[in-house]
Design an enzyme around this catalytic site. Structure first.
Site, short mmCIF file in Angstrom:
data_model
loop_
_atom_site.label_atom_id
_atom_site.label_comp_id
_atom_site.label_asym_id
_atom_site.label_seq_id
_atom_site.Cartn_x
_atom_site.Cartn_y
_atom_site.Cartn_z
N PRO A 70 0.83 -1.21 0.00
CA PRO A 70 0.00 0.00 0.00
C PRO A 70 0.87 1.26 0.00
O PRO A 70 1.99 1.25 0.50
CB PRO A 70 -0.79 -0.12 1.31
CG PRO A 70 -0.71 -1.56 1.69
CD PRO A 70 0.60 -2.05 1.18
N GLY A 126 6.86 3.88 -5.64
CA GLY A 126 8.13 4.57 -5.71
C GLY A 126 8.64 4.71 -7.13
O GLY A 126 8.27 3.93 -8.02
N ASP A 140 16.44 -0.49 9.47
CA ASP A 140 17.47 -1.43 9.05
C ASP A 140 16.90 -2.33 7.95
O ASP A 140 15.70 -2.55 7.87
CB ASP A 140 17.91 -2.27 10.25
CG ASP A 140 19.21 -3.02 9.99
OD1 ASP A 140 19.91 -2.68 9.03
OD2 ASP A 140 19.52 -3.94 10.77
#
Length: 575
Positions: A316, A320, A371
């Protein structure tokens, strides 16, 4: 001869791991000295050095094996026998689980991450039922207040290995007692039993005392961050006793702790009681065993896949321009693949994106950057991929796909903790939640900047909200060091019509950033603008950013707190 060669290969790999973990412990053991000397730049260098040790030693072993075997290629049966012999070396080995991960790393380096099957490497542990029945020395010491909590705390703190003087220990003990009595009733505290870890946990500019508080069968964290003042004297900054607070301290957006752990599995089991929401992967990663954390992350993924029938879907949020992101609807991680081609407005390369992700891995993430775990040749059953995602993969990353008929192989991806995209969170937030989110967002930007990180693309869609309500950055393709950026004020217009022109009336270099422009793309919503101006208006001023740059160039290392400032004892005293 062949059997001897297999034995030699297995022993060479295990000896290589012994050397790596010995160096790991050596670097970790220096944490106390670095803390006592307030050598914060050495702290940062040691963090990077320790991360690099693993890959360095894998490389050394690979070169040894190439020499031993004369770079011959071996069949499946030979490789299976090497693994069998290696497995036979592990039953009495104290760090068997990480030794298995090291074997995996050597195998992957030798065979280019191909044929990753359980018969050749440790996809699953060879000793899943094994626990540490006998530990050479206890991980923690027991303390019972017996009606004198202050006296017990005095004993605990005076017994620490730190060689610096306390600024005002009795004051700090009073603060700790006050915090404990505010968190628990007298009835609960009547049965108090403390367990304090023998080793301090070092990170950034703090040494953390980590303990457990047992009350009537319930277990709570007992965490004390120890700092030192400008005179080199120690003080305790706060006392944390909730599992939510402990989870943030050990969070996935923070740098790894430096804690001396000859038996990491034992420490992971000990921590589990105060961090029940953390997975095995997260606990290993938090104490610096991030490569084994990667192994455990993959095993957790396999376990989820085995017990679930869900299909992978496009994640969702706004798609990008650099990364294709997908997930499983109820899995707590996302998978990110670098696209083959970027949107025209993105002036980065694939190599640069890889560099950015490595930078984040090595840098102090100050609790504001997620991370990631990096995988190659990641295999997924095709029937588990939704048609929409499969079409997206074939369109956006065809060069990174290999079709095996009933499976596809993704040649490279990152696995990362799943969060709610900040822009989606803000759309559903009430006024108080929106204000809190804007405060968190601004704090994230400021803390990253103080740690010499400029996010580049500061749009809300590039940040996520954790289950604890913290805002974390997760889009790294434009990340750079603060000291590489030229923060400028927009020059005044020469003529009135300049402001109406489609092109700027001033020159712009590649590294130029104009903070005044942030207001336009962050504050189109009236409520957002109001909250932003109220709490973080300084982010729109170039002078603010240049001031931070100067502090960085002067060698200043900012304090990083894994808790709200209002929780600091110094702030409580003011109130």
């Amino acid at each position: 001869m062949v059997a001897k060669l297999e034995q030699l290969i297995a022993q060479t790999i295990l000896q290589g791991f012994d050397a790596q973990y010995g160096r790991f412990l050596e670097v970790t053991a220096g944490a106390q000295h670095r803390f006592e000397q307030a050598d914060w730049h050495a702290v940062q260098q040691a963090m990077k050095k320790r991360i690099h040790l693993y890959d360095h030693h894998v490389g050394l072993v690979v070169e040894q094996l190439k020499y031993i075997t004369d770079q011959r290629h071996f069949d499946v049966e030979f490789l299976a026998r090497v693994k069998e012999i290696y497995t036979g070396l592990l039953p009495d080995y104290p760090r068997f689980e990480i030794a298995e991960s090291f074997f995996n790393s050597v195998y992957c380096r030798l065979f280019k991450h191909r044929d990753l099957t359980p018969d050749k490497l440790f996809v699953f542990s060879s000793q899943p039922e094994r626990r540490f029945r006998e530990i050479p020395r206890p991980l923690a010491r027991d303390f019972i207040p017996k009606g004198d909590l202050s006296g017990m705390l005095q004993m605990v703190l005076n017994d620490l290995s730190l060689r610096l003087h306390w600024e005002n220990l009795s004051r700090d003990i009073d603060y700790i007692v006050m915090a404990i009595r505010q968190a628990f009733t007298d009835e609960q505290l009547a049965s108090a039993h403390f367990q304090i870890a023998n080793e301090l946990f070092y990170r950034n500019k703090a040494a953390w005392l980590v303990g457990k508080l047992r009350l009537n069968g319930d277990i709570y964290p007992f965490l004390l961050p120890i700092h030192h003042n400008e005179s080199g004297e120690l003080f305790i900054d706060t006392c944390l006793t909730s599992k939510a607070e402990a989870s943030i301290v050990f969070g996935f957006a923070r740098s790894y702790f430096m804690v001396y752990v000859p038996l990491p599995a034992a420490m992971v089991e000990w921590l589990r009681e105060i961090l029940p929401g953390k997975s095995t992967a997260e606990l290993y990663t938090a104490i610096g065993c991030q490569k084994h954390g990667k192994t455990e992350s993959y095993r957790e993924y396999l376990a989820f896949i085995h017990q679930s029938s869900e299909q992978f879907i496009i994640a969702p949020g706004v798609k990008g321009m650099v990364m294709l992101v997908f997930t499983l609807p109820s899995f707590d991680r996302v998978f990110k693949v670098i696209k083959d081609q970027f949107a025209p407005q993105k002036e980065v390369t694939q190599a640069r994106v890889l560099e950015c992700y490595q930078l984040v891995k090595e840098h102090d993430r100050v609790g504001r950057m997620a991370d990631t775990q990096e995988y190659e040749n990641f295999v997924i059953d095709k029937h588990r991929i939704s048609p929409e995602l499969l079409a997206e993969l074939q369109h956006e990353v065809p060069e990174k796909l290999e079709d095996l008929g009933d499976k596809i192989v993704i040649k490279h991806l990152y696995m990362e903790r799943r969060m709610t995209p900040l822009n989606l969170y803000m759309e559903q937030a009430d006024d108080q939640q929106l204000k809190d989110a804007i405060e968190e967002y601004g704090n994230a930007i400021k803390q990253l900047a103080a740690a010499n990180i400029f996010p580049g693309d500061m749009l809300f869609k590039n940040f996520g909200v954790t289950r604890h309500g913290r805002v974390v950055f997760y889009d790294y393709d434009e990340i750079c060091y603060m000291t590489e950026v030229n923060f400028r004020d927009i020059p005044p217009p020469r003529y009135p019509e300049d402001e109406m022109a489609s092109e700027p009336w001033y020159s712009v270099s590649p590294n130029d950033v104009f903070p005044e422009e942030f207001r336009h793309f962050l504050c189109s919503d009236r409520k957002v603008r109001h909250f932003f101006e109220e709490m973080h208006g300084d982010l729109f001023q170039a002078s603010y950013w240049r001031g931070l740059q100067q502090r960085i160039r002067d060698g200043h290392v900012e304090d990083v707190f894994a808790y709200r400032r209002k929780q600091r004892f110094s702030q409580r005293a003011l109130n």
